[in-house]
Design a protein around this motif. Structure first.
Motif, short mmCIF file in Angstrom:
data_model
loop_
_atom_site.label_atom_id
_atom_site.label_comp_id
_atom_site.label_asym_id
_atom_site.label_seq_id
_atom_site.Cartn_x
_atom_site.Cartn_y
_atom_site.Cartn_z
N ALA A 1 0.85 -1.21 0.00
CA ALA A 1 0.00 0.00 0.00
C ALA A 1 0.87 1.25 0.00
CB ALA A 1 -0.92 -0.01 1.22
N HIS A 2 0.60 2.13 -0.94
CA HIS A 2 1.39 3.35 -1.07
C HIS A 2 0.59 4.37 -1.87
CE1 HIS A 2 1.92 1.12 -4.81
NE2 HIS A 2 2.21 2.28 -5.37
N CYS A 3 1.11 5.58 -1.91
CA CYS A 3 0.46 6.62 -2.72
C CYS A 3 0.65 6.25 -4.19
CB CYS A 3 1.10 7.98 -2.43
SG CYS A 3 0.46 9.31 -3.46
N GLU A 4 -0.45 6.20 -4.95
CA GLU A 4 -0.36 5.78 -6.35
C GLU A 4 -0.32 6.96 -7.33
OE1 GLU A 4 -2.09 1.46 -6.89
OE2 GLU A 4 -3.66 2.71 -6.02
N LEU A 5 -0.21 8.15 -6.78
CA LEU A 5 -0.04 9.33 -7.65
C LEU A 5 1.44 9.46 -8.01
CD1 LEU A 5 -2.29 11.83 -5.65
CD2 LEU A 5 -2.80 10.85 -7.90
N ASN A 6 1.71 9.82 -9.26
CA ASN A 6 3.10 10.02 -9.70
C ASN A 6 3.52 11.47 -9.48
OD1 ASN A 6 3.13 7.37 -10.54
ND2 ASN A 6 2.56 7.87 -12.65
N GLY B 1 5.31 13.11 7.51
CA GLY B 1 4.60 13.45 8.75
C GLY B 1 3.59 12.37 9.12
N ASN B 2 3.12 12.44 10.34
CA ASN B 2 2.08 11.52 10.80
C ASN B 2 0.71 12.17 10.62
OD1 ASN B 2 3.95 9.56 11.70
ND2 ASN B 2 4.28 10.72 13.58
N ALA B 3 -0.09 11.61 9.73
CA ALA B 3 -1.41 12.20 9.46
C ALA B 3 -2.30 11.15 8.82
CB ALA B 3 -1.28 13.40 8.53
N ILE B 4 -3.60 11.29 9.03
CA ILE B 4 -4.57 10.40 8.40
C ILE B 4 -5.49 11.24 7.53
CG2 ILE B 4 -6.42 8.72 8.74
CD1 ILE B 4 -5.29 8.17 11.51
N ALA B 5 -5.27 11.18 6.23
CA ALA B 5 -6.14 11.88 5.31
C ALA B 5 -7.38 11.01 5.06
CB ALA B 5 -5.41 12.15 4.00
N VAL B 6 -8.54 11.57 5.29
CA VAL B 6 -9.77 10.78 5.16
C VAL B 6 -10.44 11.09 3.83
CG1 VAL B 6 -12.02 10.26 6.15
CG2 VAL B 6 -10.07 10.65 7.66
N ASP B 7 -10.26 10.19 2.88
CA ASP B 7 -10.98 10.31 1.61
C ASP B 7 -12.19 9.38 1.67
OD1 ASP B 7 -10.03 7.75 1.31
OD2 ASP B 7 -9.04 8.11 -0.61
N THR B 8 -12.84 9.19 0.53
CA THR B 8 -14.06 8.38 0.52
C THR B 8 -13.80 6.93 0.93
OG1 THR B 8 -15.91 7.70 -0.87
CG2 THR B 8 -13.80 7.89 -1.97
N PHE C 1 -13.03 6.80 4.81
CA PHE C 1 -14.29 7.05 5.52
C PHE C 1 -15.16 5.79 5.52
CE2 PHE C 1 -18.76 8.50 5.42
CZ PHE C 1 -18.82 9.11 6.66
N ARG C 2 -15.33 5.20 4.36
CA ARG C 2 -16.22 4.04 4.24
C ARG C 2 -15.67 2.83 5.01
NH1 ARG C 2 -15.76 3.69 -0.69
NH2 ARG C 2 -14.42 1.89 -0.99
N VAL C 3 -14.40 2.50 4.80
CA VAL C 3 -13.84 1.29 5.40
C VAL C 3 -13.72 1.42 6.91
CG1 VAL C 3 -11.86 -0.26 5.43
CG2 VAL C 3 -12.63 0.70 3.26
N ALA C 4 -13.27 2.57 7.39
CA ALA C 4 -13.12 2.76 8.84
C ALA C 4 -14.47 2.61 9.54
CB ALA C 4 -12.51 4.13 9.13
N ASN C 5 -15.52 3.11 8.91
CA ASN C 5 -16.85 3.01 9.52
C ASN C 5 -17.41 1.61 9.38
OD1 ASN C 5 -18.14 5.67 10.65
ND2 ASN C 5 -16.83 6.29 8.94
N ARG C 6 -17.18 0.96 8.25
CA ARG C 6 -17.68 -0.41 8.10
C ARG C 6 -17.01 -1.35 9.11
NH1 ARG C 6 -18.04 -1.30 1.51
NH2 ARG C 6 -20.14 -0.44 1.26
N ILE D 1 -7.05 2.93 2.28
CA ILE D 1 -7.33 3.28 0.88
C ILE D 1 -7.25 2.03 0.00
CG2 ILE D 1 -6.37 4.43 -1.17
CD1 ILE D 1 -5.78 6.83 0.57
N PHE D 2 -6.21 1.23 0.17
CA PHE D 2 -6.08 0.02 -0.65
C PHE D 2 -7.22 -0.95 -0.35
CE2 PHE D 2 -2.01 -0.76 -3.08
CZ PHE D 2 -1.77 0.59 -3.30
N GLN D 3 -7.60 -1.05 0.92
CA GLN D 3 -8.72 -1.93 1.27
C GLN D 3 -10.00 -1.46 0.57
OE1 GLN D 3 -8.88 -4.74 2.74
NE2 GLN D 3 -10.95 -5.00 3.51
#
Ligand code: SF4
Length: 215
Positions: free
Chosen positions: A19-24, A129-136, A139-144, A177-179
């Motif tokens: 799992a990693h950032c997939e943006l180039n 840095g230590n941070a949790i960016a919450v994208d869609t 948000f969905r997986v953490a709540n599920r 994100i990967f999940q």
């Protein structure tokens, strides 16, 4: 931290070891532009657009100089191109006013056109840095999974920061994100391929029922 959360983290890491950032990107500034473009758009599409875009502009100076309508045309296929072009122009102008690209979350959030999620991604990925960016997906997986029970991305971020040790935050962001991207899809979670059923609140509530229901 609850042992349940540690076990979920370890199972996510087992499933999504890469799992990693997939943006180039080549520079923190390029990542910032790519993250702005990635809202409501796939990373694959963003990478196709930035491959061409960064050939003609990859600095704040170049984006300030580029006419707005030209930038809109170049990023059109990412969607929301008017808002995104405006944000890229504004954040570029902000960086020039500051004299440098900020490297803290607070500094990034002070840039015009940069929201909390974008600042978190750049802070974590480009600056370690230590941070949790919450994208869609997050948000969905953490709540599920029941890691949080939160109505908004902001509350989800807060809940995850409380539920996990700080040095796990950035890794957790990528794992969730990967999940979400590859297993726990929005409309049709692939629970049969998931190693987290034992811990998942959504699965417990829906096992044997309609797994297609969305959160
Ligand atoms: S068990 Fe299903 S709903 Fe729960 S995290 Fe896995 S894929 Fe998503």
């Amino acid at each position: 931290m609850l042992s349940r959360n540690r076990e979920i983290f370890d199972l996510l890491a087992q499933k999504h070891g890469d799992a990693h950032c997939e943006l180039n990107y080549d520079t923190p500034f390029e990542l910032l532009v790519a993250v702005v473009l990635s809202a409501q758009c796939t990373d694959k599409r963003v990478n196709a657009v930035t491959e061409e875009l960064f050939k003609v502009a990859d600095t704040p100076e170049a984006f300030v100089a580029m006419p707005l309508d030209e930038l809109e045309k170049r990023i059109y296929s990412c969607g929301f191109y008017r808002n995104k072009a405006k944000a890229i122009k504004e954040l570029s102008a902000s960086i020039l006013e500051l004299g440098e690209m900020p490297s803290t979350r607070e500094g990034l959030m002070r840039l015009r056109g940069v929201g909390r999620k974008t600042a978190n991604v750049v802070y974590a990925v480009a600056f370690g840095g230590n941070a949790i960016a919450v994208d869609t997906h997050v948000f969905r997986v953490a709540n599920r999974l029941g890691l949080v029970n939160a109505a908004t991305p902001e509350l989800t971020e807060q809940g995850l920061m409380e539920a996990f040790d700080e040095d796990m935050w950035s890794r957790l962001h990528h794992l969730l994100i990967f999940q979400g991207r590859y297993v726990c899809h929005s409309r049709q979670p692939d629970c049969a391929q998931c190693n987290l059923t034992k811990y998942c609140a959504y699965y417990s509530a829906h096992a044997g029922k309609d797994e297609h229901e969305t959160v």
